[in-house]
Design a protein around this motif. Structure first.
Motif, short mmCIF file in Angstrom:
data_model
loop_
_atom_site.label_atom_id
_atom_site.label_comp_id
_atom_site.label_asym_id
_atom_site.label_seq_id
_atom_site.Cartn_x
_atom_site.Cartn_y
_atom_site.Cartn_z
N LYS A 61 106.71 81.29 13.81
CA LYS A 61 105.68 82.53 13.72
C LYS A 61 105.03 82.59 12.37
N VAL A 62 105.12 81.39 11.58
CA VAL A 62 104.50 81.38 10.19
C VAL A 62 102.90 81.20 10.82
N ASP A 63 102.11 82.12 10.13
CA ASP A 63 100.57 82.24 10.44
C ASP A 63 99.95 82.30 8.99
N PRO A 64 99.24 81.40 8.67
CA PRO A 64 98.36 81.46 7.25
C PRO A 64 97.50 82.84 7.41
N ASN A 65 96.85 82.74 8.49
CA ASN A 65 95.74 83.60 8.58
C ASN A 65 96.10 85.19 8.59
N SER A 66 97.39 85.38 9.21
CA SER A 66 98.04 86.77 9.07
C SER A 66 98.53 87.12 7.99
N ASP A 67 99.19 86.28 7.12
CA ASP A 67 99.66 86.32 5.78
C ASP A 67 98.31 86.58 4.86
N ARG A 68 97.22 85.92 5.27
CA ARG A 68 95.98 86.23 4.24
C ARG A 68 95.63 87.66 4.63
#
Length: 404
Positions: A378-385
């Motif tokens: 579920k790791v999502d760089p866009n969501s984290d950003r």
């Protein structure tokens, strides 16, 4: 003295009638002389056969439990020479009769040149009771070790191997305990604790999985101790004492056999001396016949006959003692064989338990990793950003050109 008996043993049947009756008293001109018996004292006059469906062992009838699946045992009869003169005294270590038997270290065996066929007691089993009757010469000395002692050494070695296996498992337990302790300590590390977003959640789960894994390894070490190490250590705690009882029992019987053999040789020597004396006095009578010489001959004949009776009695007692030693050897070696099988099966069972616990540990460890795998997917760089921007933004109005 503790006497080993397997379950359901029947009492020993008496020996065949003593060969003392075989002493022939010959009446020649109203005088008595001793003649060698035609069969060995203490041995059956007919071939050993089965009685009541029980195998015969060295002249005795033993129970089925003593000789499970045993074949009929054939005890070689000791034949003696028809020569009226008794043979001289042989070596205390090795004495042989040219016709049928040879005595080595006080135990009588069939002579190799005239050995009758002997069936194994437990054919095709490679049983202890069939292959350890003779003594074995030690390679680095002139001494010998009894066949029974060789079996005993193996039993004690097996006990030592069992102890060393328990020590090995103890070391394995210590490794697991140290590993669990270090995992638990590492799970509390603050390193990378400021990571945010979905990646931060995954990182937090990674550290939590270490704590869960530490718990799994602690449980594994605890089960290893209770289900593998402890049974290996406690199995037959009095084993060495039991082996000493067996050792003393068989050793005492072997000492008795040696004493009986020494008595036979002493009686044999005494008979030879009496016969020599009788021959000497008979020659004197031929040269000069007197009343005193005739009386001396009669007296010498009586002593010769008595010496023959003593020899027959000593041989009879020797054969009885050897038969007793034979039966106890069969009984005890079969018991030691059973104990060895039991030891091996016990160790195999607990090593199987070790592998089962190991498989379970792997499964539990896998379960601690599954939540980590799930979050990592579920790791999502866009969501984290997006999350980080929303929390840390300073304004979305962009700069423009300055006007004059």
């Amino acid at each position: 003295m503790v006497r080993l008996v397997l379950p359901h043993r029947v009492p020993l049947s008496p020996l065949e009638p003593r060969a003392c009756t075989a002493l022939a008293v010959c009446h020649k001109e109203a005088e008595t002389t001793w003649e060698r018996p035609t069969s060995a004292p203490g041995t059956p006059k007919s071939p050993i056969s089965q009685m009541n469906s029980l195998p015969t062992v060295n002249g005795f009838h033993s129970s089925g439990s003593l000789s499970h699946h045993l074949e009929t045992s054939h005890m070689a009869l000791r034949k003696t020479s028809s020569d009226p003169q008794s043979p001289g005294v042989g070596s205390p270590t090795r004495r042989q009769n040219k016709e049928s038997t040879i005595t080595i270290n006080c135990v009588t065996f069939p002579h190799p040149d005239t050995m009758p066929e002997q069936q194994l007691l437990k054919r095709d089993d490679w049983s202890y009771c069939d292959y350890f009757w003779a003594d074995k010469k030690e390679p680095q000395s002139n001494s010998t070790i009894a066949g029974f002692d060789i079996i005993l050494v193996k039993q004690l070695k097996g006990k030592q191997m069992q102890k060393e296996m328990a020590e090995f498992i103890r070391e394995r337990i210590k490794i697991e305990e140290d590993y669990a302790k270090n995992l638990a300590k590492l799970s509390q590390s603050p390193l990378a604790g400021l990571e945010e977003g979905t990646l931060g959640e995954s990182w937090t789960q990674v550290k939590k999985s270490l704590a869960d894994e530490a718990e799994v390894h602690l449980k594994f070490s605890s089960k290893l101790q209770s289900e593998v190490e402890k049974p290996l250590l406690s199995f037959r705690e009095n084993f060495k004492k039991d082996m000493k009882k067996f050792d003393h029992h068989i050793s005492d019987l072997r000492k008795q056999l040696s004493a009986r053999y020494a008595a036979v040789e002493k009686a044999r020597k005494a008979l030879a001396e009496r016969q020599k004396d009788l021959e000497f006095k008979t020659q004197q009578l031929e040269n000069k016949s007197t009343y005193k010489t005739e009386e001396d001959i009669k007296k010498a004949r009586r002593k010769s006959t008595q010496a023959g009776d003593d020899l027959t009695r000593c041989v009879d007692l020797y054969n009885q003692t050897q038969s007793k030693w034979f039966e106890e050897m069969v009984t005890t070696t079969l018991e030691l064989e059973r104990l060895e099988v039991e030891r091996i099966e016990m160790i195999r069972q607990h090593l199987c338990q070790y592998t089962q616990l190991r498989h379970e540990t792997d499964m539990f460890n896998q379960s601690t990793i599954e939540p980590v795998d799930k979050l990592l997917r579920k790791v999502d760089p866009n969501s984290d950003r997006e999350l980080w921007v929303k929390e840390q933004k300073t304004g979305h109005i962009r700069p423009v050109d300055m006007e004059l």
